[in-house]
Design an enzyme around this catalytic site. Sequence first.
Site, PDB file in Angstrom:
ATOM      1  N   GLU A  69       0.961  -1.276   0.035  1.00  0.00           N
ATOM      2  CA  GLU A  69       0.158   0.019  -0.005  1.00  0.00           C
ATOM      3  C   GLU A  69       0.932   1.432   0.131  1.00  0.00           C
ATOM      4  OE1 GLU A  69      -2.727  -0.375   3.128  1.00  0.00           O
ATOM      5  OE2 GLU A  69      -4.159  -1.850   2.084  1.00  0.00           O
ATOM      6  N   GLU A 108      -5.715  -8.631   0.634  1.00  0.00           N
ATOM      7  CA  GLU A 108      -6.215  -8.334   2.056  1.00  0.00           C
ATOM      8  C   GLU A 108      -7.785  -8.041   1.598  1.00  0.00           C
ATOM      9  OE1 GLU A 108      -4.410  -5.112   4.348  1.00  0.00           O
ATOM     10  OE2 GLU A 108      -2.503  -5.981   3.906  1.00  0.00           O
TER      11      GLU A 108
HETATM   12  C1  FCB Z   1      -4.706  -2.103   5.439  1.00  0.00           C
HETATM   13  C2  FCB Z   1      -3.265  -2.571   6.150  1.00  0.00           C
HETATM   14  C3  FCB Z   1      -3.471  -3.697   7.185  1.00  0.00           C
HETATM   15  C4  FCB Z   1      -4.397  -3.630   7.957  1.00  0.00           C
HETATM   16  C5  FCB Z   1      -5.585  -3.233   7.396  1.00  0.00           C
HETATM   17  C6  FCB Z   1      -7.009  -3.200   8.014  1.00  0.00           C
HETATM   18  O1  FCB Z   1      -4.746  -0.904   4.958  1.00  0.00           O
HETATM   19  O2  FCB Z   1      -2.455  -3.025   4.789  1.00  0.00           O
HETATM   20  O3  FCB Z   1      -2.189  -3.505   7.705  1.00  0.00           O
HETATM   21  O4  FCB Z   1      -4.316  -2.463   8.828  1.00  0.00           O
HETATM   22  O5  FCB Z   1      -5.548  -2.070   6.551  1.00  0.00           O
END
Ligand code: FCB
Length: 455
Positions: free
Chosen positions: A171, A351
């Site tokens: 990110e 994620e």
């Molecule tokens: C993302 C992050 C991860 C976690 C989630 C909820 O932005 O990569 O580490 O904090 O959000």
Amino acid sequence: MTLSPSSGSAFPKDFVWGVATSAFQIEGASDADGKGPSIWDDFCRTPGTIADASDGREACDHYHRWASDLDLVAGLGVDAYRFSVSWPRVQALGSGAFNEAGFSFYEELVDGMLARGLKPYLTLNHWDLPSALQAQGGWENRQTVQRFVEYACEVARRLGDRVASICTHNEPWVIAVLGHESGIFAPGIKSRAAAIQVAHHLFLSHGMAVTAMRSQGCKAAMGIVLNLSPINAATESEADQAAARRADGGGLRWYVDPLLKGEYPADVLQDLGADAPKVLPGDMAQIKVPLDFLGVNYYMRSVVSSGEPWDVKTSGHEITDMGWEVYPQGLTELLVRLHRDYPLPPIFITENGAAFKDEVVDAQVHDGQRQRYIANHIAATLDAMRQGVRVDGYFVWSLLDNFEWASGYAKRFGIVRVDYDTQQRTLKDSALWYRHFLQKPKTSRHGMNATGLEL
Ligand code: FCB
């Protein structure tokens, strides 16, 4: 991988299912065995930065509990585990000597995954930059690019033959914008020009590191992870449409275009004016290195208005404990749009998950909302695949409740509950559901429909 006719209704056989974590959020042991401080260790010491004034000194104590945590991962029946290497654990100062004890930890961890039949998905930078590099300007300083390439090459030399996948950065938007523009994340800088330059250095270090690791003979699949949202205008009005174009430019195209097209979007460059990044000849070609995969982290859509900020409560949708709208169809929209607009490598959902307030009742956690969130997003992924998008895997965020950055420990994303007093782990209903889901033959896995009924 092309979807076979019979898999049109479910996931292909080689689809990768996993769970994800990151080093700073779970490891603890923040100064053990020669580990140096990171910018997140420093940030937590600054009063007012973390909602519950907590820090990463103990976290989930995963540094000492990694073996039983890997047993938990394997017990879920997933194929893969996404984790990150803490740069200052393996190189305290971010330059110079590497720390053998730090590397031993990750070598044992990776071997532990392999012994349990889990594919290691490694991330090199999940935000915990060595403090010593921040003292020299951190990601604003072009020299950090070279330091990152050296670190990446050493990790690849030691672990590259055993991991399935190496992601350079997690990110870049968060590091650039939350870390350097709004300053609500480490290192807490507030300057748009800094944020833009940081993003450029992250892209450049990504491209250079991938090229360098490959030229060393590392065969792991290489890519990068972006947090992306589809951007919807709040209304049809011209002003809202224009605001949505700007938000899409700054939040999505600024990140995807350089990586996949080797150029910055002209409209955003123009909007930036004097804040445009310093780009040296050759940078863009380095950035556009061919990728084995693109990781997409998806949590919610973004609704943009030219006037007062859009109020999520007007959406009529469920809202998570982070205040984020639950909007699974946004994941389908996003994937289909990326597929339409870009020459895409295979995508992994690296994620996806949600924070909700959990209650423990008789040693059980009935987190139906999280379970539905995950199942509906799996179904949304499948929808996109039916529309022709190639997605090769899906990882739940997160295996464990953990240190949720500026929100501290109050926000729980785990499918496994962590009792921070005892470090006891308890599988929540969402984990039991995921395990049950993964027990089905791969080609009959769907997720859930919007009513929460299993498909
Ligand atoms: C993302 C992050 C991860 C976690 C989630 C909820 O932005 O990569 O580490 O904090 O959000």
